[in-house]
Scaffold this active site. Structure first.
Site, short mmCIF file in Angstrom:
data_model
loop_
_atom_site.label_atom_id
_atom_site.label_comp_id
_atom_site.label_asym_id
_atom_site.label_seq_id
_atom_site.Cartn_x
_atom_site.Cartn_y
_atom_site.Cartn_z
N ASP A 239 49.23 55.45 47.96
CA ASP A 239 49.53 54.74 46.72
C ASP A 239 48.66 55.25 45.58
O ASP A 239 47.44 55.34 45.69
CB ASP A 239 49.26 53.24 46.93
N TYR B 227 44.87 56.06 37.31
CA TYR B 227 43.68 56.10 38.16
C TYR B 227 42.84 57.33 37.83
O TYR B 227 43.30 58.46 37.91
CB TYR B 227 44.06 56.12 39.63
N SER C 91 54.85 45.94 40.27
CA SER C 91 53.48 45.55 40.58
C SER C 91 53.08 44.44 39.62
O SER C 91 53.42 44.50 38.44
CB SER C 91 52.55 46.77 40.44
N GLN D 36 53.65 44.81 44.31
CA GLN D 36 52.24 44.95 44.67
C GLN D 36 51.42 43.94 43.89
O GLN D 36 51.44 43.92 42.65
CB GLN D 36 51.76 46.37 44.40
#
Length: 314
Positions: free
Chosen positions: A52, A57, A158, A180
Site C-alpha cells: 500500500d 508518502y 480511504s 481504508q
C-alpha cells in the site's frame, strides 16, 4: 495474477509510508533503497503480497524507492498487488494544503505514481480523502477513463463514510473494493459506534455510524491503517492492555503484534490490517497474522476490548 485474490480477504497488507527517507524534498539515497529492500523482503518472507502506497508518502519518495526495488527484482511485480492513493495535495509555497479529486488531477497523479513505481498498471487506486468541492460525476468519469485505458484495475476509497461511498458508487460502473480507515485496539470508535447506540457515550463518538456494516454488506474490504497502534501495546510498554496482549501472545505461542492484528481480523467484516512499520524484525513479528487464522476466542476478544477502553461496556 494469483495475488489479486488478496484484495478480497482479510490478509494483511504492507504499508509503505515509512519508506523513502525524509518528509521533504531531499533526494533519497542508496541507504533509503537498501532500507526499502529490507522491509519489502521481510514482508514477502512472511507471505504478504499486497503493498500500500500514497503519492504523498515522503513527498513521492516512498513510491520512487519502491520502484527501485521492483527494478532490481525481476518478476516481483507479477507476484504482488500494488495499491496507491491520490487526492491529498500538500502545502507548497503560497498554495495551501488541500484535497483534490478533480478529474484531471486524479489522472495526472496516477500517471506520476506509475512513473515513480516503474509499472504500467496499478492493481488498486484509493481516493485518499473526500474532496467536498468535486462532484461524484467528475470523479467517476476520471476513474472510468483510467480503467478503460488499462491503467488501474480496481478502485476504492480511504477515510470515507458509507454515505460518501454510496454517492460515488451511484455514478460508477466499476465497483469500489476497499475503504481504508484508521482502526486498531487503540482506535476503537469504529466498533464502539455499533454498541453505544442509545447511550450517553454515543455523543462523543465521531465515527460515521453504519460504515462498517455498509462495507460488510456490500463486500467492500475494510483496510485498517494504524493497525499496530503505533507501538502503544508492544515495544516493552507496561500498561494493563500491553500486559494482556503479551499474556495472550504467550498463551497462543505467537507475538504481541499478531494479537493486535488478530483482534481486527477476528471481526466478521474480515478487516485487513495495514502493517506500517519499516523495521524488518517487527514486520516478521506479524507472521502469524498472515499464516494463521485469528486465534482469539469470543471471550478473549472482548477482554482485550474492555481492558483497552478502561471500563465496562454499557
Amino acid at each position: 495474477m494469483a495475488a489479486q485474490n488478496d484484495v478480497l480477504t482479510g490478509r494483511p497488507l504492507y504499508g509503505c509510508m515509512g519508506l523513502g527517507g525524509t518528509w521533504d524534498d531531499e533526494p533519497y539515497a542508496a541507504a533509503d533503497i537498501a532500507h526499502a529492500e529490507a522491509a519489502v523482503e521481510a514482508a514477502l518472507d512472511i507471505g504478504i503480497t499486497e503493498f500500500d502506497h500514497a503519492d504523498i508518502y515522503r513527498r513521492g519518495k516512498a513510491e520512487a524507492v519502491f520502484g527501485e526495488v521492483l527494478a532490481r527484482a525481476p518478476g516481483l511485480r507479477e507476484r504482488i498487488v500494488l495499491q496507491t492513493k491520490c487526492g491529498i495535495r500538500q502545502a507548497d509555497g503560497a498554495l495551501p494544503g488541500m484535497y483534490d479529486l478533480r478529474g484531471k488531477s486524479i489522472v495526472r497523479r496516477v500517471e506520476e505514481s506509475l512513473t515513480r513505481l516503474r509499472t504500467d498498471v496499478l492493481d488498486v487506486l484509493l481516493l485518499h480523502r473526500p474532496d467536498p468541492l468535486t462532484g461524484p460525476e467528475e470523479i467517476a468519469e476520471a476513474l472510468t477513463s483510467l480503467h478503460a485505458q488499462g491503467l488501474v484495475r480496481r478502485f476504492g476509497v480511504s477515510n470515507m463514510s458509507a454515505a460518501q461511498i454510496e454517492l460515488l458508487r451511484s455514478h460508477l460502473d466499476v465497483p469500489l473494493v476497499a475503504d481504508q480507515l484508521e482502526m486498531s485496539l487503540a482506535r476503537r470508535d469504529w466498533v464502539e459506534s455499533g454498541v453505544l447506540v442509545n447511550t450517553e457515550a454515543a455523543t462523543g463518538n465521531g465515527f460515521p455510524h453504519g460504515t462498517v456494516e455498509y462495507c460488510h454488506a456490500r463486500g467492500i474490504r475494510l483496510q485498517a491503517w494504524g493497525a499496530l497502534a503505533q507501538g502503544r501495546y508492544t515495544d516493552g510498554q507496561d500498561t494493563p492492555t500491553a500486559r494482556l496482549v503479551t499474556a495472550l501472545a504467550d498463551r497462543k505461542g505467537t507475538t504481541p503484534e499478531t494479537i493486535l492484528l488478530w483482534w481486527l481480523q477476528r471481526h466478521p467484516a474480515r478487516i485487513a490490517p495495514v502493517i506500517g512499520t519499516s523495521r524488518p524484525e517487527r514486520i516478521r513479528a506479524c507472521r502469524d497474522a498472515v499464516r494463521r487464522a485469528p486465534g482469539l476466542t469470543h471471550e478473549e476478544w472482548y477482554d482485550l476490548w474492555v481492558t483497552a477502553r478502561g471500563g465496562p461496556l454499557p
